[in-house]
Write a protein that holds these residues in place. Structure first.
Motif, PDB file in Angstrom:
ATOM      1  N   HIS A 126     -16.961  68.708 -41.074  1.00  0.00           N
ATOM      2  CA  HIS A 126     -16.546  69.693 -40.015  1.00  0.00           C
ATOM      3  C   HIS A 126     -15.166  70.222 -40.240  1.00  0.00           C
ATOM      4  N   HIS A 127     -14.321  69.491 -41.109  1.00  0.00           N
ATOM      5  CA  HIS A 127     -12.821  69.693 -41.468  1.00  0.00           C
ATOM      6  C   HIS A 127     -12.702  70.757 -42.499  1.00  0.00           C
ATOM      7  N   LEU A 128     -14.065  70.764 -43.280  1.00  0.00           N
ATOM      8  CA  LEU A 128     -14.043  71.577 -44.604  1.00  0.00           C
ATOM      9  C   LEU A 128     -14.326  73.079 -44.341  1.00  0.00           C
ATOM     10  N   PRO A 129     -13.855  74.141 -45.149  1.00  0.00           N
ATOM     11  CA  PRO A 129     -14.205  75.522 -44.844  1.00  0.00           C
ATOM     12  C   PRO A 129     -15.708  75.444 -45.397  1.00  0.00           C
ATOM     13  N   ASP A 130     -16.475  76.716 -44.724  1.00  0.00           N
ATOM     14  CA  ASP A 130     -17.996  76.674 -44.945  1.00  0.00           C
ATOM     15  C   ASP A 130     -18.188  76.867 -46.397  1.00  0.00           C
ATOM     16  N   ASN A 131     -19.545  76.735 -46.608  1.00  0.00           N
ATOM     17  CA  ASN A 131     -19.840  76.780 -48.153  1.00  0.00           C
ATOM     18  C   ASN A 131     -19.239  75.870 -49.109  1.00  0.00           C
ATOM     19  N   GLU A 132     -18.480  75.014 -48.802  1.00  0.00           N
ATOM     20  CA  GLU A 132     -17.763  73.983 -49.992  1.00  0.00           C
ATOM     21  C   GLU A 132     -18.843  73.045 -50.339  1.00  0.00           C
ATOM     22  N   PHE A 133     -18.542  73.058 -51.661  1.00  0.00           N
ATOM     23  CA  PHE A 133     -19.615  72.314 -52.340  1.00  0.00           C
ATOM     24  C   PHE A 133     -18.818  70.739 -52.286  1.00  0.00           C
ATOM     25  N   VAL A 134     -19.606  69.730 -52.081  1.00  0.00           N
ATOM     26  CA  VAL A 134     -19.176  68.216 -52.065  1.00  0.00           C
ATOM     27  C   VAL A 134     -19.696  67.516 -52.938  1.00  0.00           C
ATOM     28  N   LYS A 135     -19.130  66.575 -53.398  1.00  0.00           N
ATOM     29  CA  LYS A 135     -19.437  65.481 -54.656  1.00  0.00           C
ATOM     30  C   LYS A 135     -19.166  64.103 -53.779  1.00  0.00           C
ATOM     31  N   VAL A 136     -20.189  63.068 -53.986  1.00  0.00           N
ATOM     32  CA  VAL A 136     -20.119  61.803 -53.432  1.00  0.00           C
ATOM     33  C   VAL A 136     -20.374  61.046 -54.722  1.00  0.00           C
ATOM     34  N   HIS A 137     -20.023  59.635 -54.854  1.00  0.00           N
ATOM     35  CA  HIS A 137     -20.406  58.622 -55.739  1.00  0.00           C
ATOM     36  C   HIS A 137     -20.938  57.388 -55.301  1.00  0.00           C
TER      37      HIS A 137
END
Ligand SMILES: CC(C)(COP(=O)(O)OP(=O)(O)OC[C@H]1O[C@@H](n2cnc3c(N)ncnc32)[C@H](O)[C@@H]1OP(=O)(O)O)[C@@H](O)C(=O)NCCC(=O)NCCS
Length: 295
Positions: free
Chosen positions: A235-246
């Motif tokens: 919710h804090h990020l801008p729209d359409n941001e790609f996210v990486k998780v590990h």
């Protein structure tokens, strides 16, 4: 053997541009700023191999505390491989780490084999890196997940010492210096989950890195807390941001969390190995590790 005109030095801030270029050639694409943060974790443990003025290899050893170190960033420039350069960098790293238990990540079977041969015989967990763009329209609000038993706050609202202690209760070593540097990096955000008594139940740290937003790490007492921290971040990020998780692959709830929010493109899988003892990290609480360079 390495030609005698190759010398291994402790890396300087000024070397980070050339080290970044080495990572670009491997398609790791680490920006200078991220490398400088890694260097500052243990400035005496970041090495470069130089042929004249040219940087032809690098490798890092981070002494986290008196008992534990981590090796990462092993690269020798194409055209200079198979000349013993990395072997020499490893020698310096082992010297730097001394008697400590050491962890290392292997990017493929060949690396696993070589790392086993050079002493990292204890095979621990695997971590995958997944990437995706969260479908924000399908997101529940944070409030729907946030139970009355805990709330989520920015890092500035809790004592830093309590974050260090919570982190240590999961990773099983104290990494105050690491967290101090890590959480102060440009553009990074940290949210913390606390119960009614103010005790920490989890935290998430994320930063813009290589065009995406990388979650490094997400640690939580259970999947529900992990999910509410993750949603707070989204919710804090801008729209359409790609996210990486590990996620750690044996933590099925962590893998499930990534899948649930459409973070499914598998970029790589690494294997964590140790030379003396497998660190008893509470992997069921690690929903995203601190990255490929750090446990
Ligand atoms: C892996 C890499 C760093 C090796 O560098 P190098 O300078 O060519 O290695 P050296 O000449 O010192 O050693 C020759 C081989 O013996 C291995 N080796 C090094 N030290 C050794 C030791 N003490 N005992 C046994 N084997 C050893 C090396 O890993 C290398 O194996 P490889 O060529 O099959 O990969 C280089 O191939 C590279 O940069 N690869 C791309 C980046 C990468 O994958 N990094 C590892 C991420 S986990």
């Amino acid at each position: 053997m390495a030609s005698s005109d190759v010398k291994v030095h402790i890396a300087t801030k000024e070397d980070m541009g050339a080290v970044s270029a080495l990572t670009v050639a491997e398609e790791w694409n680490y920006p200078v700023e991220y490398l400088e943060t890694l260097r500052l974790l243990d400035p005496e443990g970041f090495f470069v191999a130089k042929k004249g003025d040219e940087i032809v290899g690098t490798g890092m050893a981070i002494d986290f505390d008196d008992d534990f170190a981590y090796f990462a960033m092993s690269i020798t420039k194409k055209g200079h491989r198979k000349q013993g350069i990395q072997r020499r960098i490893f020698q310096e790293r082992f010297k730097h780490a001394g008697d400590r238990n050491i962890g290392i990540n292997s990017a493929n079977e060949r690396r696993k084999e070589v790392n086993t041969e050079i002493g990292f015989t204890l095979i621990s967990h695997q971590v995958s890196c997944f990437r995706g763009s969260v479908d924000r329209d399908a997101l529940p609000s944070v409030g729907m997940l946030q139970s009355s038993k805990y709330k989520i706050l920015p890092l500035s609202s809790v004592s830093f010492e309590s974050l260090v202690n919570y982190d240590a209760s999961v990773v099983t070593f104290h990494r105050a210096n690491f967290l101090k540097l890590w959480c102060k990096s440009t553009g990074c955000v940290t949210f913390v989950s606390v119960n009614e008594s103010g005790e920490i139940l989890g935290y998430i740290n994320a930063r813009p890195l290589m065009g995406d937003f990388s979650v490094l790490p997400l640690i939580a007492d259970n999947a529900e807390i992990a999910e509410s921290l993750f949603l707070t971040l989204i919710h804090h990020l801008p729209d359409n941001e790609f996210v990486k998780v590990h996620p750690v692959l044996t933590n099925l709830a962590a893998v499930e969390l990534a899948k649930k929010y459409n973070i499914q493109e598998l970029l790589y899988t690494i294997t964590c190995q140790f030379n003396k003892n497998i660190l008893p990290v509470k992997l069921d609480k690690v929903f995203s590790t601190s990255g490929p360079e750090i446990i």
